[in-house]
Design a protein around this motif. Structure first.
Motif, PDB file in Angstrom:
ATOM      1  N   LEU A 212       0.831  -1.206   0.000  1.00 53.51           N
ATOM      2  CA  LEU A 212       0.000   0.000   0.000  1.00 53.51           C
ATOM      3  C   LEU A 212       0.864   1.254   0.000  1.00 53.51           C
ATOM      4  CD1 LEU A 212      -2.867  -0.964   2.493  1.00 53.51           C
ATOM      5  CD2 LEU A 212      -3.041  -0.677   0.013  1.00 53.51           C
ATOM      6  N   GLY A 213       1.958   1.226   0.763  1.00 52.67           N
ATOM      7  CA  GLY A 213       2.870   2.361   0.768  1.00 52.67           C
ATOM      8  C   GLY A 213       3.493   2.603  -0.597  1.00 52.67           C
ATOM      9  N   ILE A 214       3.846   1.518  -1.273  1.00 53.40           N
ATOM     10  CA  ILE A 214       4.430   1.637  -2.617  1.00 53.40           C
ATOM     11  C   ILE A 214       3.388   2.164  -3.601  1.00 53.40           C
ATOM     12  CG2 ILE A 214       5.350   0.300  -4.550  1.00 53.40           C
ATOM     13  CD1 ILE A 214       6.650  -1.536  -2.444  1.00 53.40           C
ATOM     14  N   LEU A 215       2.172   1.652  -3.522  1.00 51.13           N
ATOM     15  CA  LEU A 215       1.101   2.116  -4.417  1.00 51.13           C
ATOM     16  C   LEU A 215       0.806   3.595  -4.183  1.00 51.13           C
ATOM     17  CD1 LEU A 215      -1.363  -0.927  -4.306  1.00 51.13           C
ATOM     18  CD2 LEU A 215       0.166  -0.266  -6.180  1.00 51.13           C
ATOM     19  N   TYR A 216       0.807   4.008  -2.917  1.00 44.94           N
ATOM     20  CA  TYR A 216       0.574   5.428  -2.615  1.00 44.94           C
ATOM     21  C   TYR A 216       1.695   6.289  -3.195  1.00 44.94           C
ATOM     22  CZ  TYR A 216       0.457   9.769   0.042  1.00 44.94           C
ATOM     23  OH  TYR A 216       0.448  11.097   0.385  1.00 44.94           O
ATOM     24  N   SER A 217       2.930   5.845  -3.041  1.00 46.99           N
ATOM     25  CA  SER A 217       4.064   6.606  -3.562  1.00 46.99           C
ATOM     26  C   SER A 217       3.967   6.758  -5.073  1.00 46.99           C
ATOM     27  CB  SER A 217       5.381   5.911  -3.186  1.00 46.99           C
ATOM     28  OG  SER A 217       5.572   5.894  -1.791  1.00 46.99           O
ATOM     29  N   TYR A 218       3.635   5.662  -5.756  1.00 47.95           N
ATOM     30  CA  TYR A 218       3.567   5.727  -7.213  1.00 47.95           C
ATOM     31  C   TYR A 218       2.339   6.490  -7.700  1.00 47.95           C
ATOM     32  CZ  TYR A 218       7.703   3.094  -8.331  1.00 47.95           C
ATOM     33  OH  TYR A 218       9.014   2.723  -8.486  1.00 47.95           O
ATOM     34  N   ALA A 219       1.281   6.510  -6.909  1.00 46.86           N
ATOM     35  CA  ALA A 219       0.129   7.350  -7.266  1.00 46.86           C
ATOM     36  C   ALA A 219       0.530   8.822  -7.232  1.00 46.86           C
ATOM     37  CB  ALA A 219      -1.025   7.085  -6.304  1.00 46.86           C
ATOM     38  N   ARG A 220       1.284   9.210  -6.203  1.00 45.04           N
ATOM     39  CA  ARG A 220       1.778  10.586  -6.121  1.00 45.04           C
ATOM     40  C   ARG A 220       2.775  10.870  -7.243  1.00 45.04           C
ATOM     41  NH1 ARG A 220       2.376  12.954  -1.092  1.00 45.04           N
ATOM     42  NH2 ARG A 220       3.438  14.592  -2.292  1.00 45.04           N
ATOM     43  N   ILE A 221       3.630   9.903  -7.555  1.00 44.71           N
ATOM     44  CA  ILE A 221       4.631  10.077  -8.610  1.00 44.71           C
ATOM     45  C   ILE A 221       3.958  10.268  -9.960  1.00 44.71           C
ATOM     46  CG2 ILE A 221       6.405   8.853  -9.938  1.00 44.71           C
ATOM     47  CD1 ILE A 221       7.338   7.627  -7.261  1.00 44.71           C
ATOM     48  N   ILE A 222       2.983   9.420 -10.266  1.00 46.80           N
ATOM     49  CA  ILE A 222       2.288   9.514 -11.550  1.00 46.80           C
ATOM     50  C   ILE A 222       1.544  10.841 -11.660  1.00 46.80           C
ATOM     51  CG2 ILE A 222       0.400   8.535 -12.927  1.00 46.80           C
ATOM     52  CD1 ILE A 222       1.248   5.783 -11.861  1.00 46.80           C
ATOM     53  N   SER A 229       4.966  19.155 -18.623  1.00 49.71           N
ATOM     54  CA  SER A 229       4.476  19.488 -19.966  1.00 49.71           C
ATOM     55  C   SER A 229       5.228  18.750 -21.071  1.00 49.71           C
ATOM     56  CB  SER A 229       4.551  21.003 -20.195  1.00 49.71           C
ATOM     57  OG  SER A 229       5.898  21.453 -19.995  1.00 49.71           O
ATOM     58  N   SER A 230       6.539  18.632 -20.951  1.00 55.18           N
ATOM     59  CA  SER A 230       7.331  18.039 -22.034  1.00 55.18           C
ATOM     60  C   SER A 230       7.330  16.514 -21.946  1.00 55.18           C
ATOM     61  CB  SER A 230       8.774  18.551 -21.979  1.00 55.18           C
ATOM     62  OG  SER A 230       9.428  18.084 -20.833  1.00 55.18           O
ATOM     63  N   SER A 231       7.306  15.867 -23.106  1.00 55.78           N
ATOM     64  CA  SER A 231       7.346  14.407 -23.167  1.00 55.78           C
ATOM     65  C   SER A 231       8.702  13.878 -22.715  1.00 55.78           C
ATOM     66  CB  SER A 231       7.033  13.924 -24.584  1.00 55.78           C
ATOM     67  OG  SER A 231       7.948  14.486 -25.508  1.00 55.78           O
ATOM     68  N   ASP A 232       9.777  14.639 -23.010  1.00 54.91           N
ATOM     69  CA  ASP A 232      11.108  14.221 -22.570  1.00 54.91           C
ATOM     70  C   ASP A 232      11.204  14.209 -21.044  1.00 54.91           C
ATOM     71  OD1 ASP A 232      11.955  13.901 -25.144  1.00 54.91           O
ATOM     72  OD2 ASP A 232      12.912  15.883 -25.289  1.00 54.91           O
ATOM     73  N   GLY A 233      10.607  15.201 -20.424  1.00 50.79           N
ATOM     74  CA  GLY A 233      10.610  15.261 -18.962  1.00 50.79           C
ATOM     75  C   GLY A 233       9.835  14.109 -18.349  1.00 50.79           C
ATOM     76  N   LYS A 234       8.697  13.772 -18.965  1.00 50.63           N
ATOM     77  CA  LYS A 234       7.916  12.639 -18.466  1.00 50.63           C
ATOM     78  C   LYS A 234       8.695  11.336 -18.602  1.00 50.63           C
ATOM     79  CE  LYS A 234       3.368  14.623 -19.476  1.00 50.63           C
ATOM     80  NZ  LYS A 234       2.117  14.488 -20.273  1.00 50.63           N
ATOM     81  N   TYR A 235       9.351  11.163 -19.763  1.00 50.41           N
ATOM     82  CA  TYR A 235      10.110   9.922 -19.985  1.00 50.41           C
ATOM     83  C   TYR A 235      11.263   9.805 -19.005  1.00 50.41           C
ATOM     84  CZ  TYR A 235      13.225   6.540 -22.153  1.00 50.41           C
ATOM     85  OH  TYR A 235      14.053   5.463 -22.367  1.00 50.41           O
ATOM     86  N   LYS A 236      11.965  10.912 -18.760  1.00 49.71           N
ATOM     87  CA  LYS A 236      13.109  10.887 -17.845  1.00 49.71           C
ATOM     88  C   LYS A 236      12.657  10.550 -16.430  1.00 49.71           C
ATOM     89  CE  LYS A 236      17.051  13.633 -16.268  1.00 49.71           C
ATOM     90  NZ  LYS A 236      17.741  14.947 -16.354  1.00 49.71           N
ATOM     91  N   ALA A 237      11.509  11.113 -16.026  1.00 46.95           N
ATOM     92  CA  ALA A 237      10.998  10.836 -14.679  1.00 46.95           C
ATOM     93  C   ALA A 237      10.576   9.370 -14.548  1.00 46.95           C
ATOM     94  CB  ALA A 237       9.819  11.757 -14.362  1.00 46.95           C
ATOM     95  N   PHE A 238       9.861   8.873 -15.567  1.00 47.33           N
ATOM     96  CA  PHE A 238       9.428   7.478 -15.530  1.00 47.33           C
ATOM     97  C   PHE A 238      10.619   6.520 -15.568  1.00 47.33           C
ATOM     98  CE2 PHE A 238       4.956   8.541 -16.912  1.00 47.33           C
ATOM     99  CZ  PHE A 238       4.338   7.878 -15.858  1.00 47.33           C
ATOM    100  N   SER A 239      11.660   6.872 -16.306  1.00 44.81           N
ATOM    101  CA  SER A 239      12.795   5.970 -16.469  1.00 44.81           C
ATOM    102  C   SER A 239      13.532   5.737 -15.159  1.00 44.81           C
ATOM    103  CB  SER A 239      13.773   6.526 -17.509  1.00 44.81           C
ATOM    104  OG  SER A 239      14.348   7.752 -17.079  1.00 44.81           O
TER     105      SER A 239
END
Length: 309
Positions: A212-222, A229-239
Motif C-alpha cells: 500500500l505504501g508503494i502504491l501510494y508513492s507511485y500514485a503521487r509520482i504519476i 508538460s514536455s514528453s522528454d521530462g515525463k520519460y526521464k521521470a518514468f525511467s
C-alpha cells in the motif's frame, strides 16, 4: 536466546522438490548455478555502487542494501538444499530449522520494507527534486535502513518464539526445501489455531502495508509526472522508476503466487516448487533488472571494465 525443544524431536526431514534420485544431480547443478549467479550479480552491484563516486546517492545506497538482502535470502535456504541434494541426506536439526526459519523471515521482511523505502526515495526525488538531497540526507537514509532491519528483526523473533511453543510428534517430514513457517505449523500436533492466525496476520501486514505504501508513492509520482508538460521530462521521470517498479512487481507478484499456491494447491510439494520463484529466482534476477534498465549502473560497469582491461 537458547531454543528449548518441548517435543523431544531432534531433527526434521526436508523432502525437497523431488524424491526421484535421477533428478538429484540435475537439481544440484541447476540450483548451484542459480545461487552462484545470485551471489555474483548482487556482489557486483554492491561493488559497483561502493567503488563509483557517481553512485554515492540515496537511491543506490538503498539498492546496495537490497542486494545484500537478496544475498542473505538465498544464503539462508540454498546452501542447505545443495548439501542435502549432494549427500542424499534430507535431515536438518531442530535448532538448525528454527535458525533457518528466523533468518529467512528476517531477510524476506527486510526486502519488503526496503522496497517501500526505495519507493519513498523515488517519491521525494520526483515530487520534491529541489529538496531531495536535504530530505534524503545520509543520516535519514541510515535511519530508514536500520529501522527496516529492526522491525524485520522483531518480526522474525516473533516467528521464532511462536515456533518454540509448538509440539511435534512422530511426523517430522517437511514437504519443502527449507523450513517454511506454515509447513512447520502443519506438522505440529498441538493446537495451532493461534499460530496460523499469527502467521497470516504477519504475512498480511508485511505484505499488504508495504505494498500500500508503494502504491501510494507511485500514485503521487504519476500525478506529479502527468503535470510535466514536455514528453522528454515525463520519460526521464518514468525511467528513474522503471527498474524499481519491475523489482516490486517481481517480488510481490511471486510472493503472492507462493501464498496463493500454498492455499489453493492440494500438494505441498507443488507449493514448494512455486516458492522457488520467490526465494531463489527473484534474488537472482534483481541485479540483471537494475543493470539492464539503469543507465547509471551500466555506465559504472563499463568504467570498471575499462579500468580492468
Amino acid at each position: 536466546m537458547e531454543s528449548q525443544n518441548l517435543t523431544g524431536v531432534s531433527e526434521f526431514l526436508l523432502l525437497g522438490l523431488s524424491d526421484d534420485p535421477d533428478l538429484q544431480p540435475l537439481l544440484f547443478g541447476l540450483f548451484l548455478s542459480l545461487y552462484l549467479v545470485t551471489l555474483f550479480g548482487n556482489l557486483l552491484i554492491i561493488l559497483v555502487i561502493s567503488s563509483d563516486p557517481h553512485l554515492h546517492i540515496p537511491m543506490y545506497f538503498f539498492l546496495s542494501s537490497l542486494s545484500l538482502a537478496d544475498i542473505s535470502i538465498s544464503t539462508t535456504t540454498v546452501p542447505k538444499m545443495l548439501v542435502n541434494l549432494q549427500t542424499y541426506n534430507k535431515s536438518i536439526t531442530y535448532r538448525g530449522c528454527l535458525t533457518q526459519l528466523t533468518f529467512f523471515s528476517l531477510f524476506a521482511f527486510l526486502e519488503s520494507l526496503l522496497l517501500t523505502v526505495m519507493a519513498y526515495d523515488r517519491l521525494v526525488a520526483i515530487c520534491n527534486p529541489l529538496h531531495y538531497l536535504v530530505i534524503m540526507n545520509p543520516h535519514t537514509c541510515g535511519v530508514l535502513v536500520l529501522a527496516s532491519f529492526f522491525i524485520s528483526f522483531l518480526t522474525s523473533l516473533l516467528h521464532y518464539l511462536m515456533m518454540l511453543q509448538l509440539i511435534f510428534c512422530a511426523n517430522v517430514k517437511i514437504p519443502h526445501f527449507f523450513c517454511d513457517p506454515p509447513q512447520l505449523v502443519n506438522l505440529a500436533c498441538s493446537n495451532t489455531s493461534i499460530s496460523n492466525l499469527l502467521i497470516y496476520f504477519i504475512g498480511t501486514i508485511f505484505g499488504g502495508v508495504p505494498l500500500l505504501g508503494i502504491l501510494y508513492s507511485y500514485a503521487r509520482i504519476i500525478s506529479s509526472i502527468l503535470r510535466v508538460s514536455s514528453s522528454d521530462g515525463k520519460y526521464k521521470a518514468f525511467s528513474t522508476c522503471g527498474s524499481h517498479l519491475s523489482v516490486v512487481c517481481l517480488f510481490f507478484g511471486t510472493g503472492l503466487g507462493m501464498y496463493v499456491s500454498s492455499t489453493v494447491l492440494s500438494s505441498p510439494r507443488k507449493s514448494a516448487v512455486a516458492s522457488v520463484m520467490y526465494t531463489i529466482v527473484t534474488p537472482m534476477l534483481n541485479p540483471f533488472i537494475y543493470s539492464l534498465r539503469n543507465k547509471d549502473i551500466r555506465n559504472a560497469l563499463w568504467r570498471i571494465f575499462c579500468r580492468i582491461i
